[in-house]
Write an enzyme that holds these catalytic residues in place. Structure first.
Site, PDB file in Angstrom:
ATOM      1  CE  LYS A 175      15.246  38.637  30.659  1.00 44.41           C
ATOM      2  NZ  LYS A 175      15.533  40.006  31.098  1.00 44.41           N
ATOM      3  N   GLY A 199      20.464  45.766  36.533  1.00 45.81           N
ATOM      4  CA  GLY A 199      20.545  47.198  36.800  1.00 45.81           C
ATOM      5  C   GLY A 199      21.784  47.646  37.547  1.00 45.81           C
ATOM      6  CB  ALA A 254      21.257  41.048  34.167  1.00 47.19           C
ATOM      7  N   GLY A 255      23.579  43.246  33.923  1.00 49.24           N
ATOM      8  CA  GLY A 255      24.880  43.613  34.457  1.00 49.24           C
ATOM      9  C   GLY A 255      25.683  44.552  33.581  1.00 49.24           C
ATOM     10  CB  ALA A 282      17.102  46.680  30.049  1.00 51.63           C
ATOM     11  CB  SER A 283      19.406  49.477  33.394  1.00 55.28           C
ATOM     12  OG  SER A 283      18.400  48.675  33.931  1.00 55.28           O
TER      13      SER A 283
END
Lengths: 68, 261
Positions: free
Chosen positions: B97, B158, B184-185, B206-207
């Site tokens: 990645k 994040g 992301a986001g 993820a986050s």
């Protein structure tokens, strides 16, 4: 001699190899998931016992952590 | 009917990729991974610290899922290429990645370095999954240099603020001939569902999972949202209209007027 391992100066008895540096770091040479760079170049696992380190070398020892 | 995600010829049942950054412990991560159903899991490469106990790799190996190393923290093509090579050496995978960021406040991709790194890594035989801006032109360039997928951001890493520019994402989706993975986001389950409804092949979260108050519950919510969004996409939504369109028949309506008059 002094080499820089992961950003810290480390005294190590010479002559030494990459494998010797790893032992000094308490990283087993058969450790899974570890990679080594010497002065900005990858040192393949198969060469750890052969590649000599010289004073002033910058050694990075990396592994996988949570991320991404 | 099979609806597998295919990346570089490899098939996956799950369309949720789990980023492991931010999990409070390996134990919580293991449970969240199981609840998410993810079959691809990202890791970062960092310096070995003395006396570090337990490895994220143990969690990943026990789950039997594919590890996807990232190049997070790299600001130049050179550093990203080196990090990918070290990851390949450490983890015996040529999947990466690719992240090349411009600054640590926005964590937005640096487009010129990103394309240069992607080109180099493709030449080196890597399967490259680049984290990119929601820029259709940049996405096309990454595809042109041989990336296996493109991974546009919905919003900064994040930030949890969802898909800020769904119009750009739609343009990327319309023109891409490789899988588009929203990276992301994402903040909560509905964001993931929206991405899938728009036609994304997968989402990387993820986050939103690892930093939720209850990561394992959120992992399950994301799994269901991704599945629901994918089904809705395949089902084909009705067009949006300004005015109503009756769903009950407009003929055969009874005459219920009173007799008076």
């Amino acid at each position: 001699m002094t080499v820089v391992v992961n950003g810290e100066a480390v005294d190590i008895e010479g002559p030494a190899t990459v494998a010797g540096v790893l032992r000094r770091m308490n990283v087993p040479v058969d450790a899974a998931g570890v990679a080594v760079a010497r002065n900005g170049e990858v040192v393949p696992r198969s060469s750890w016992n052969a590649v000599a380190v010289v004073p002033g070398d910058r050694i990075e020892v990396l592994h996988a952590v949570q991320g991404g | 009917m099979s609806d597998d995600l295919v990346i570089a010829g490899e098939r996956f049942t799950s369309r949720l990729i789990l980023g492991t950054g931010g999990a409070p412990s390996h134990e919580v991560l293991a449970h969240a991974l199981e609840a998410s159903g993810a079959e691809v899991v990202t890791v970062a490469m960092r310096r070995v610290s003395r006396g570090a106990g337990g490895s994220v790799l143990d969690v990943i190996e026990r789950a039997g899922v594919r590890v996807l190393p990232n190049t997070a923290g790299c600001y130049t093509a050179r550093d990203a290429v080196m990090t990918a090579r070290l990851a390949r050496e450490a983890l015996r995978t040529d999947w990466v990645k690719l992240e090349v960021i411009a600054d640590d406040r926005t964590l937005l991709p640096e487009p010129l370095e990103l394309v240069a790194a992607a080109e180099q890594l493709v030449d080196d035989g890597f399967t490259v999954l680049p984290y990119t801006n929601d820029d259709p032109v940049l996405a096309r360039r990454l595809e042109d240099v041989g990336c296996a997928v493109v991974m546009p951001l919905g919003a900064p890493i994040g930030s949890g603020s969802g898909i800020r520019n769904p119009y750009n994402l739609r343009i990327i989706l319309e023109n891409a001939s490789v899988p588009v993975i929203l990276d992301a986001g994402i903040g909560t389950a509905s964001d993931a569902a929206v991405a899938m409804e728009l036609g994304c092949a997968a989402v990387l979260v993820a986050s939103a999972i690892t930093r939720a108050a209850e990561p394992v519950l959120m992992a399950e919510a994301m799994r269901k949202a991704v599945e629901a969004g994918r089904l809705a996409h395949r089902a084909g939504r009705i067009p949006q209209r300004l005015y109503a369109e009756a769903s009950s028949p407009t003929s055969g309506i009874a005459d219920l007027r009173s007799r008076a008059g």
